[in-house]
Design a protein around this motif. Structure first.
Motif, PDB file in Angstrom:
ATOM      1  N   GLU C  17       0.799  -1.223   0.000  1.00  0.00           N
ATOM      2  CA  GLU C  17       0.000   0.000   0.000  1.00  0.00           C
ATOM      3  C   GLU C  17       0.839   1.284   0.000  1.00  0.00           C
ATOM      4  OE1 GLU C  17      -3.809  -0.203   2.129  1.00  0.00           O
ATOM      5  OE2 GLU C  17      -3.053  -1.985   3.105  1.00  0.00           O
ATOM      6  N   GLY C 320      -6.548  11.974   5.904  1.00  0.00           N
ATOM      7  CA  GLY C 320      -7.079  12.155   4.556  1.00  0.00           C
ATOM      8  C   GLY C 320      -7.990  13.376   4.483  1.00  0.00           C
ATOM      9  N   ARG C 353       2.316   6.806   9.478  1.00  0.00           N
ATOM     10  CA  ARG C 353       1.577   5.697   8.859  1.00  0.00           C
ATOM     11  C   ARG C 353       0.393   6.220   8.040  1.00  0.00           C
ATOM     12  NH1 ARG C 353       1.278   0.016   9.729  1.00  0.00           N
ATOM     13  NH2 ARG C 353      -0.836  -0.806   9.510  1.00  0.00           N
ATOM     14  N   LEU C 357      -0.267   5.938   4.025  1.00  0.00           N
ATOM     15  CA  LEU C 357      -1.433   5.302   3.414  1.00  0.00           C
ATOM     16  C   LEU C 357      -2.187   6.253   2.492  1.00  0.00           C
ATOM     17  CD1 LEU C 357      -2.687   3.079   6.340  1.00  0.00           C
ATOM     18  CD2 LEU C 357      -2.334   2.304   3.995  1.00  0.00           C
ATOM     19  N   TRP C 362      -2.478   7.574  -3.530  1.00  0.00           N
ATOM     20  CA  TRP C 362      -2.514   8.517  -4.654  1.00  0.00           C
ATOM     21  C   TRP C 362      -1.311   8.325  -5.577  1.00  0.00           C
ATOM     22  CZ3 TRP C 362      -3.926  13.129  -0.914  1.00  0.00           C
ATOM     23  CH2 TRP C 362      -5.250  12.943  -0.468  1.00  0.00           C
TER      24      TRP C 362
END
Lengths: 391, 391, 391
Positions: C17, C320, C353, C357, C362
């Motif tokens: 990931e 995010g 972390r 992610l 992206w």
């Protein structure tokens, strides 16, 4: 819930995403649905069905659309269709045709039994004559026991409608609570619909209560509690009686001023109420605020019921957001199903699936152990409700 | 939109995430951009360009930063650079150099034509002299037809500026609406910028309107509508004339009190307005509230335009949140592009990509059928706009 | 931070990931923790430990639950256990036993040193006697330098407690700011806790300040600033002195009216304050609003500290959402750790972390270049803090 068959397995399509052990546990755990209503006991037409899967609107569903083309409609066509023997994703017309061919009791049995519910905690206060009472819900679901929640505002209204004088109301209300207590596990306030939360939550004295009742009776029409004094009175009395208090928060029909049902506006109440369990219901789109309150107050818990069904596939993200700050001892499962028994089934299925996806991702990444995931499921799905209601 | 070439294909990098059929449909569907403005018709310098990709600020972009290092800036460097013949992810300086070498009309043609838009529904009310009128947008985009939206507050201001007396304003405004009606498909209010939504939305009588206009004229400077009475008047008149009403909601520049542009504060208006289509625009970060209102009122729809561009890669989550409670008949696509034609293109590309990712995940998991996904795309991207505006 | 070993590598389980280059950069970057407190310098019992990982509550953690079964508790058992030589996911009891066997200084060294922090920017204003002062934090972390933030309301309270008269307060406060200035890099207001943000933010004149102080002193108990006039005075004086101003926003303990700590309510202040750096701290669940303000005002930046720790695995989604509209020059990293040194470590680990992610997805999709991802990390994690505080 059934495993394997992709048409009805709640973890169909998620083999790589949900660890098998977690999926198996989520399939088998028997939930306490801590806030639910009865099912329709009479046949309904399509317009009534579509209206019953539209929370919020009092408009009829217009001709240029169908509720089958929406998040909940898609979820019903995907997950409920196979229960009726149809393929997943049938059209709304086909779904309706199959559904309309069945008797209400048959429909109810088909959906209630596989819901995997160990106990219904039933709110009987809303449109109680259209839908099944708790004992019938138990019967239709194959013997799943029901517990009952008492609507607070409704008690005031029924006392006054039955001739109780405003001056007698406080004592009469306390007497009714005392009388109801052996038969109920908690109470519920719909202050969100009646006065909003941005009101004075101080415990009113009996004289103030009588005056508020007097004023209400002076208006034309049936008595309708919409003053803060009466809701505050009822809530504080319930708490004083040691009864859990459910509070409708957020998502509801359009009569409600949603922004005045933000749970943060309950702070003045939460700070002073006797610390009985307070259960914030639904909460969307303020579920993050509800989680914050559940973390900040020992006596506060919350759920995201109702919204789980309405969000369909997006219930995964909702359940994720609900896992943000509250300890796992402070969240509960509910469907808030009302009317079509599809909702009793779907709420349970979507919650299991969402928990599987949310927790499963964390287990796969090594952030959570399987044991932690299983414990969170058991607390939220079963044990917290058993504790707060003393089931 | 072009397929295959990873520099310009909107589904580049998503082969495993978006089913081919869905991606192909999303590449080819010709959208109605139901809320958009013109493009710059004159060369601009870099400062003006950076300011034009910063919604909200009236400060100049300071020397220690560049808007190219932000969500929208990254998206422009990724997706717009190839349209200018550059590699994806070029530096802001290189992007600017290539862009600055092109004439405004050339730039516009390069971005407008591949936007895949079937119709522009143009708001001409803001800084109308700096940017192209609808007919020029049509020309630059290779003949894509334009429809026009009338700004309500601007009409009041222009009538008064042209000498209409306060007492004559109500009739003059109604006459202007009647006159404009054959040429427009809807109207727009910017009450969010002028009075906020937490005001009295009752329909005022003409005397009240005249008094509000009188008061406004008594202040120094050009007439500027900022009273609730005038916005409420304009909105109710538009609705009485049967015209759709667009409402700026949420995200906008910093003149606006964002928390007073929460769509829930429109409840008193939505409950009483003639039920013409009401289109809640932008809505971020209150898009969940907007979706709730779109579900609760037959005549209400919403979009998440403007924010799609500004969130760049996060537009996926935004589009996901916009899919939570509203039926698919109640959401529309818009770019809200203004100025740089990159925004007209990027809005379309990011929306397609986001819908592909959101719906694609549900299709892959078996929660949605491909047919359902395609129908949701067509409703939101095309058909709802055709219906509400009668295109 | 250490790589490879899955028990302590922050990117354990994320090989597919997070691109290797990005993970490596995120492991090695030395952060500026721009809002942090000291660590406990005395042994604490389990109840105190559990209370210290419950933001918001002033209730004792009840017997029927443990904070180890919550998002932060799971994260501590997963990520901090290995630092104490335990397996990931140990039980809360085992974690507590291992922790309780260590001296506070030993604990602090174990967690502070691997935190990967280059500088602590320390708020010393809260319960300063229970926890380490900045110089001790530096010592325990192996020489990581500390800078200091001055709490504004505390200065007023200490001046008045020391006998300054209300009439002398304005000058005395200015003198204290001038005196402190060489030793501090910024200031902080806790108006959120004292008066909320929905107040008059106009800069008060000295007479108004004296009157507010007078009124405060007339009340029983130690002086406690809770009037808007005093907070507004302090903030405007700090800005006039050219000092950065940190503002507690959103998430905090239950004394605070969370909805009155919505950063949008700061608009009247942000529009008039001298444009020194204003740092909106924490912001959850209003971080989207904070990002909007950071985009709209050159002098405004924000962080999502505190919430990163409290959300545990959900910090990914929080980070995010924080990447939605603000340019990367307008966001900072902080842990807001206070008390257990686990929090100083965990904040850093979870942020790395989460950034891995969010940005990794992206980059993998081709939407961002690796260079852009690394630059965003460096700006948010290090450089913005260096710039705004002049470190």
């Amino acid at each position: 819930m059934p495993a394997g068959d992709h048409t009805i397995d709640p973890f169909a399509g998620l083999t790589d995403e949900v660890p098998t052990t977690l999926a198996d546990h989520l399939r088998s755990v028997q939930l306490v649905d801590h806030h639910v209503h009865g099912v329709f006991d009479e046949p309904i037409d399509r317009a009534a069905f579509e209206a019953s899967i539209n929370e919020g609107s009092t408009d009829p569903v217009p001709g240029w659309m169908t509720m089958f083309d929406g998040p909940l409609g898609v979820a019903i066509r995907r997950w409920c269709a196979p229960v009726l023997g149809l393929a997943p994703h049938v059209s709304g017309d086909d779904y309706w045709a199959a559904r309309a061919a069945l008797e209400p009791a048959d429909l109810a049995e088909r959906f209630l039994r596989p819901a995997g519910v160990a106990r219904w905690v039933v709110d009987t206060g809303f449109q109680g004559t259209l839908i099944t009472p708790p004992e019938r819900l138990t019967e239709l679901s194959g013997g799943v026991p029901s517990s009952e929640i008492l609507r607070l505002e409704l008690q005031i209204e029924s006392l006054l409608a039955a001739g109780t004088s405003p001056a007698d109301l406080p004592d009469a209300f306390r007497a009714r609570l005392a009388e109801a207590r052996p038969h109920i596990v908690g109470t519920k306030t719909i202050a969100a619909y009646r006065c909003g939360f941005d009101v004075d939550w101080t415990r009113p004295d009996d004289r103030t209560v009588a005056a508020a009742a007097e004023e209400m009776l002076a208006r034309p029409g049936a008595p309708r509690v919409d003053s803060a004094a009466l809701s505050a009175f009822a809530v504080h009395e319930a708490a004083a009686a040691g009864l859990p208090v459910q509070v409708h928060v957020g998502f509801g029909d359009r009569d409600l001023d949603l922004h005045r049902a933000d749970p943060m506006l309950l702070l003045p109440l939460l700070r002073i109420i006797e610390p009985v369990p307070v259960l914030l219901l639904h909460c969307y789109p303020f579920h993050r605020q509800a989680g914050y309150l559940a973390q900040a107050f020992d006596h506060v818990s919350f759920d995201v019921g109702l919204a789980i069904n309405y969000l369909g596939s997006r219930s995964v993200e909702l359940v994720g957001e609900a896992m943000e700050v509250a300890p796992f001892a402070k969240q509960l499962y509910s469907s808030d199903a009302f009317g079509p028994p599809e909702l009793h089934y779907l709420g349970s299925l979507l919650w299991r699936r969402a928990m599987g996806l949310v927790l499963g991702a964390w287990v796969r990444r090594g952030e959570w152990s399987l044991d932690d995931a299983v414990r969170a499921v058991d607390l939220i799905g079963v044990e917290n409700a058993e504790r707060v209601y003393g089931l």
